[in-house]
Design a protein around this motif. Structure first.
Motif, PDB file in Angstrom:
ATOM      1  N   ALA A  91       0.825  -1.206   0.000  1.00  0.00           N
ATOM      2  CA  ALA A  91       0.000   0.000   0.000  1.00  0.00           C
ATOM      3  C   ALA A  91       0.860   1.257   0.000  1.00  0.00           C
ATOM      4  N   HIS A 104      -5.771   1.009   7.516  1.00  0.00           N
ATOM      5  CA  HIS A 104      -6.555   0.284   6.509  1.00  0.00           C
ATOM      6  C   HIS A 104      -6.356  -1.220   6.636  1.00  0.00           C
ATOM      7  N   LEU A 108      -8.919  -4.211   7.425  1.00  0.00           N
ATOM      8  CA  LEU A 108      -9.095  -5.292   6.448  1.00  0.00           C
ATOM      9  C   LEU A 108      -8.943  -6.668   7.090  1.00  0.00           C
ATOM     10  N   LEU A 138      -9.179   7.654   4.523  1.00  0.00           N
ATOM     11  CA  LEU A 138      -9.770   6.414   4.027  1.00  0.00           C
ATOM     12  C   LEU A 138     -11.239   6.603   3.683  1.00  0.00           C
ATOM     13  N   HIS A 141     -11.601   8.613   0.413  1.00  0.00           N
ATOM     14  CA  HIS A 141     -11.281   7.871  -0.799  1.00  0.00           C
ATOM     15  C   HIS A 141     -12.134   6.621  -0.982  1.00  0.00           C
ATOM     16  N   TYR A 143     -12.442   3.900   0.885  1.00  0.00           N
ATOM     17  CA  TYR A 143     -11.966   2.612   1.379  1.00  0.00           C
ATOM     18  C   TYR A 143     -12.715   2.161   2.630  1.00  0.00           C
ATOM     19  N   VAL A 159     -15.036  -1.466   7.013  1.00  0.00           N
ATOM     20  CA  VAL A 159     -14.574  -1.804   5.671  1.00  0.00           C
ATOM     21  C   VAL A 159     -15.305  -3.076   5.253  1.00  0.00           C
ATOM     22  N   ALA A 163     -16.570  -1.638  -0.385  1.00  0.00           N
ATOM     23  CA  ALA A 163     -15.590  -0.550  -0.301  1.00  0.00           C
ATOM     24  C   ALA A 163     -14.698  -0.521  -1.534  1.00  0.00           C
ATOM     25  N   TRP A 164     -14.389  -1.679  -2.077  1.00  0.00           N
ATOM     26  CA  TRP A 164     -13.522  -1.717  -3.259  1.00  0.00           C
ATOM     27  C   TRP A 164     -14.205  -1.033  -4.440  1.00  0.00           C
ATOM     28  N   SER A 167     -14.210   2.820  -3.766  1.00  0.00           N
ATOM     29  CA  SER A 167     -12.890   3.437  -3.909  1.00  0.00           C
ATOM     30  C   SER A 167     -12.520   3.597  -5.378  1.00  0.00           C
TER      31      SER A 167
END
Length: 225
Positions: A91, A104, A108, A138, A141, A143, A159, A163-164, A167
């Motif tokens: 990342a 993050h 996750l 986060l 954006h 996430y 999360v 979220a993917w 983002s």
């Protein structure tokens, strides 16, 4: 007063109490449990409006399995800490600030994808201000999303699989704005000039790529549900 983990029947009674508008203290009294046990159980399993007893029970079992010491690793297997650090480094190399990456990745790799700011501060051993900056980035954006626990007046950061998608959409929109700005600048500077032609080509390229990406994200979004 009984000790140990909550049973599935107790969780069903918690759900019934929440549906009936009972306070945490009253639910705790009826179950002969500490009020803190009830508030913690609800907060980490969807909050008052999203609490589901069966899901909460399964999540607790999974957390218990995660926390159980594992046998010696097979030769060549990487410890969880090494995996976590590897994801953080990936990342960071992609441009994410290290503190933001740590927050993050901690979210996750959490069993239910939920943490409060206090939990993140305690787990990562950093200041509340550092966590605040990271989670705000986060959220901005896409996430992570922010949920509010109305009873305890605190935010919970979540999360999930969606979220993917969010983002990608947020990033694509930002890139699309840059592409459109480049094309507008090209017209102002003149499409007959080298600088105008260069900006027009770059803007058109970015626009086409981003639109394809957004269309692809929409097409494959059902896989996240």
């Amino acid at each position: 007063m009984p000790g140990g983990r909550l049973t599935q029947q107790e969780r069903q009674r918690i759900a019934a109490g929440l549906a009936g508008g009972l306070s945490y203290a009253e639910i705790a009294r009826r179950l002969d449990r500490p009020t803190s046990t009830i508030s913690r159980e609800v907060a980490r399993n969807g909050g008052p409006s999203g609490y589901r007893p069966q899901q909460a029970h399964r999540a607790t079992i999974q957390r218990a399995r995660r926390d159980t010491p594992t046998p010696l690793r097979t030769a060549g297997a990487a410890p969880s800490g090494a995996v976590e650090e590897e994801i953080i480094e990936l990342a960071v190399r992609s441009g994410m600030p290290r503190m933001t990456a740590r927050v993050h990745v901690d979210l996750l790799l959490s069993e239910d994808g939920r943490r409060t700011a206090a939990e993140l501060t305690r787990r990562l051993k950093v200041s509340p201000a550092s966590v605040s900056v990271a989670v705000n980035s986060l959220v901005q954006h896409g996430y992570v999303r922010r949920e509010r626990d109305p009873r305890r007046r605190r935010d919970i950061y979540v999360v999930d699989d969606e979220a993917w998608y969010h983002s990608i959409v947020i990033s694509s929109r930002q890139t699309l704005e840059s592409a459109q700005a480049a094309m507008a600048a090209a017209e102002v500077l003149g499409l007959d000039r080298p600088v105008g032609q260069r900006l027009a080509k770059a803007g058109t390229f970015l626009e086409r790529v981003v639109l394809d990406m957004m269309e692809s994200a929409d097409r494959w979004r059902p896989f996240l549900r």
